[in-house]
Design a protein around this motif. Structure first.
Motif, short mmCIF file in Angstrom:
data_model
loop_
_atom_site.label_atom_id
_atom_site.label_comp_id
_atom_site.label_asym_id
_atom_site.label_seq_id
_atom_site.Cartn_x
_atom_site.Cartn_y
_atom_site.Cartn_z
N TRP A 161 0.83 -1.20 0.00
CA TRP A 161 0.00 0.00 0.00
C TRP A 161 0.87 1.25 0.00
O TRP A 161 0.59 2.22 -0.70
CB TRP A 161 -0.90 0.03 1.23
N GLY A 162 1.90 1.23 0.83
CA GLY A 162 2.75 2.41 0.94
C GLY A 162 3.38 2.77 -0.39
O GLY A 162 3.34 3.93 -0.82
N THR A 163 3.96 1.79 -1.06
CA THR A 163 4.63 2.08 -2.32
C THR A 163 3.65 2.20 -3.49
O THR A 163 4.01 2.75 -4.53
CB THR A 163 5.67 0.99 -2.63
N ALA A 164 2.42 1.70 -3.35
CA ALA A 164 1.44 1.80 -4.43
C ALA A 164 0.63 3.08 -4.37
O ALA A 164 -0.07 3.40 -5.33
CB ALA A 164 0.48 0.59 -4.38
N LEU A 165 0.72 3.82 -3.28
CA LEU A 165 -0.08 5.04 -3.16
C LEU A 165 0.13 6.02 -4.30
O LEU A 165 -0.83 6.63 -4.78
CB LEU A 165 0.20 5.72 -1.82
N PRO A 166 1.37 6.26 -4.75
CA PRO A 166 1.52 7.18 -5.88
C PRO A 166 0.72 6.76 -7.11
O PRO A 166 0.18 7.60 -7.82
CB PRO A 166 3.04 7.15 -6.15
N GLU A 167 0.64 5.45 -7.37
CA GLU A 167 -0.09 4.98 -8.53
C GLU A 167 -1.59 5.21 -8.38
O GLU A 167 -2.31 5.31 -9.37
CB GLU A 167 0.16 3.48 -8.75
N VAL A 168 -2.07 5.26 -7.15
CA VAL A 168 -3.48 5.56 -6.92
C VAL A 168 -3.73 7.06 -7.03
O VAL A 168 -4.69 7.51 -7.65
CB VAL A 168 -3.92 5.06 -5.53
N LEU A 169 -2.84 7.84 -6.43
CA LEU A 169 -3.04 9.28 -6.37
C LEU A 169 -2.91 9.94 -7.73
O LEU A 169 -3.64 10.88 -8.03
CB LEU A 169 -2.05 9.90 -5.38
N VAL A 170 -1.98 9.47 -8.56
CA VAL A 170 -1.79 10.11 -9.86
C VAL A 170 -3.06 10.03 -10.71
O VAL A 170 -3.53 11.06 -11.22
CB VAL A 170 -0.57 9.51 -10.61
N PRO A 171 -3.68 8.83 -10.90
CA PRO A 171 -4.92 8.83 -11.68
C PRO A 171 -6.07 9.57 -11.00
O PRO A 171 -6.87 10.22 -11.67
CB PRO A 171 -5.24 7.34 -11.83
N LEU A 172 -6.15 9.48 -9.67
CA LEU A 172 -7.21 10.21 -8.97
C LEU A 172 -7.07 11.71 -9.19
O LEU A 172 -8.05 12.40 -9.49
CB LEU A 172 -7.18 9.88 -7.48
N VAL A 173 -5.86 12.21 -9.01
CA VAL A 173 -5.63 13.64 -9.21
C VAL A 173 -5.89 14.03 -10.65
O VAL A 173 -6.51 15.07 -10.93
CB VAL A 173 -4.18 14.00 -8.81
N ASP A 190 -7.54 10.51 -20.06
CA ASP A 190 -6.59 9.70 -20.80
C ASP A 190 -5.33 9.45 -19.96
O ASP A 190 -4.80 8.34 -19.93
CB ASP A 190 -6.21 10.41 -22.11
N ILE A 191 -4.87 10.49 -19.27
CA ILE A 191 -3.71 10.34 -18.39
C ILE A 191 -4.05 9.40 -17.24
O ILE A 191 -3.25 8.54 -16.87
CB ILE A 191 -3.26 11.71 -17.84
N GLY A 192 -5.24 9.56 -16.69
CA GLY A 192 -5.65 8.71 -15.58
C GLY A 192 -5.71 7.24 -15.95
O GLY A 192 -5.19 6.38 -15.24
N VAL A 193 -6.33 6.92 -17.10
CA VAL A 193 -6.42 5.53 -17.54
C VAL A 193 -5.03 4.98 -17.87
O VAL A 193 -4.71 3.82 -17.58
CB VAL A 193 -7.36 5.41 -18.75
N GLY A 194 -4.19 5.82 -18.47
CA GLY A 194 -2.82 5.39 -18.76
C GLY A 194 -2.06 5.04 -17.51
O GLY A 194 -1.32 4.03 -17.47
N ALA A 195 -2.22 5.85 -16.47
CA ALA A 195 -1.55 5.56 -15.20
C ALA A 195 -2.09 4.28 -14.56
O ALA A 195 -1.34 3.49 -13.98
CB ALA A 195 -1.73 6.74 -14.24
N ILE A 196 -3.41 4.06 -14.69
CA ILE A 196 -4.03 2.87 -14.10
C ILE A 196 -3.55 1.59 -14.78
O ILE A 196 -3.18 0.61 -14.11
CB ILE A 196 -5.57 2.98 -14.20
N LEU A 197 -3.52 1.58 -16.11
CA LEU A 197 -3.12 0.38 -16.83
C LEU A 197 -1.60 0.23 -16.92
O LEU A 197 -1.08 -0.88 -17.06
CB LEU A 197 -3.72 0.39 -18.24
#
Length: 335
Positions: free
Chosen positions: A47-59, A72-79
């Motif tokens: 969770w700690g290291t995955a938080l950036p991957e969650v926050l970037v698409p959310l933001v 488009d940026i959000g989906v790219g970050a998610i996949l």
């Protein structure tokens, strides 16, 4: 262009710094909860290291107010995150094992706990396949899948923690809490404060990073999704890699492997659920291709857990090669 590069570098440094502080606090939290290494690697550390991957698409999604570019940026970050973890991250782990073994720091094979690897990777392959399939469903079906993904991951976490309770690890093996470096064991309040402050830093860094990606894509004249799926994970996945590389050099294979596979489980369920609920989640050839390659790489590693005792660098490098396949397909316009 210069300003966009500066924003990306500055945001990356802030995200990495905040992740280091967050993970350090999470590690101490795992000690206080007396969780085993497999549980810490697959849940708290992940969770700690995955938080950036969650926050970037959310933001990206929320700050863009529904704009197509930000989505488009959000989906790219998610996949991009599952693709990066299941391919390039494993490939780099394979190279690290070769390097550390030649330096006499460890043996050539990895020996993570087989039950941990099988559990995390089976979850990843099954659940991420469902997340990709949601792209072909009507809105109601997508909503049902998104809720189901969150529920399944919640059950997964409860099960992992319940089975992983026990002594976390010896106190002297945990680096001192950065907010209380002189204390033999930090207070619970200090641990929680450090985690919260690091989280705020991460949110700020994510917002700056998304703005930099948007400007850079516009300056280069390429689709934001392509830049996001390739560049965002390279930045946000660094914490997983740095932690795992450190643990590999110390022969802590279960922590090193569980940190990556646990993040994969998280990003096969929670992060796609966010995309399914907050974006149209229509997957074209490029989006679907990235997801299928991630599934193939995860399947390669999972298969080795059933057929071998220990993971060889060659297996890890073969999974890493699928990342190069994706880059080649995108670069050649085949996707």
């Amino acid at each position: 262009m210069t300003e966009a590069y500066a924003r990306l570098v500055g945001a990356l440094l802030l995200v990495l710094l905040s992740t280091v502080f967050f993970t350090n606090g999470i590690e101490w939290l795992g000690h206080k909860l007396r969780l085993g290494e497999g549980a810490v690697g697959s849940t708290l550390a992940a969770w700690g290291t995955a938080l950036p991957e969650v926050l970037v698409p959310l933001v990206a999604i929320f700050s863009g107010k529904g704009t197509a570019i930000r989505q488009d940026i959000g989906v790219g970050a998610i996949l991009g995150a599952p693709l990066m973890l299941s391919t390039l991250a494993f490939g780099l782990l394979g190279l690290a094992v070769l390097f550390f073994s030649r330096a006499g720091l460890r043996q050539k094979r990895l020996f993570p706990r087989r039950s941990v690897g099988r559990r995390d990777l089976t979850f990843f392959v099954l659940v991420f396949a469902v997340a990709l399939g949601a792209g072909f469903l009507p809105p109601l079906g997508k909503t049902i899948v998104a809720v189901g993904l969150l529920a399944v991951y919640a059950g997964f976490v409860v099960w992992v923690i319940a089975r992983g309770r026990g002594t976390f690890k010896e106190r002297e093996q945990i680096p001192a809490l950065y907010f209380q470096p002189r204390g033999e064991e930090p207070s619970t309040a200090a641990v929680i404060i450090q985690v919260l402050v690091a989280f705020v830093w991460m949110v700020v860094g994510a917002e700056i990073f998304v703005g930099g990606i948007e400007r850079l894509a516009d300056g280069l004249g390429i689709r934001p999704f392509i830049l996001a799926v390739l560049v965002v994970p390279l930045a946000t996945e660094l914490p997983e890699l740095l932690n795992s590389l450190l643990w590999l050099s110390r022969r802590k294979d279960t922590l090193a492997f569980g940190n990556v596979t646990g993040a994969m489980a998280f990003q096969a369920s929670v992060v796609p659920a966010v995309g399914i609920m907050l974006t149209p989640w229509r997957l074209g050839p490029v989006e679907l291709g990235s997801g299928l390659l991630a599934l193939a790489a995860g399947g390669v590693i999972l298969r080795s857990f059933w057929l071998r005792r220990g993971i060889t660098p060659g297996i890890l490098l073969s999974a890493g090669g699928l990342y190069l396949v994706f880059v080649f397909l995108v670069w050649g316009g085949l996707l």
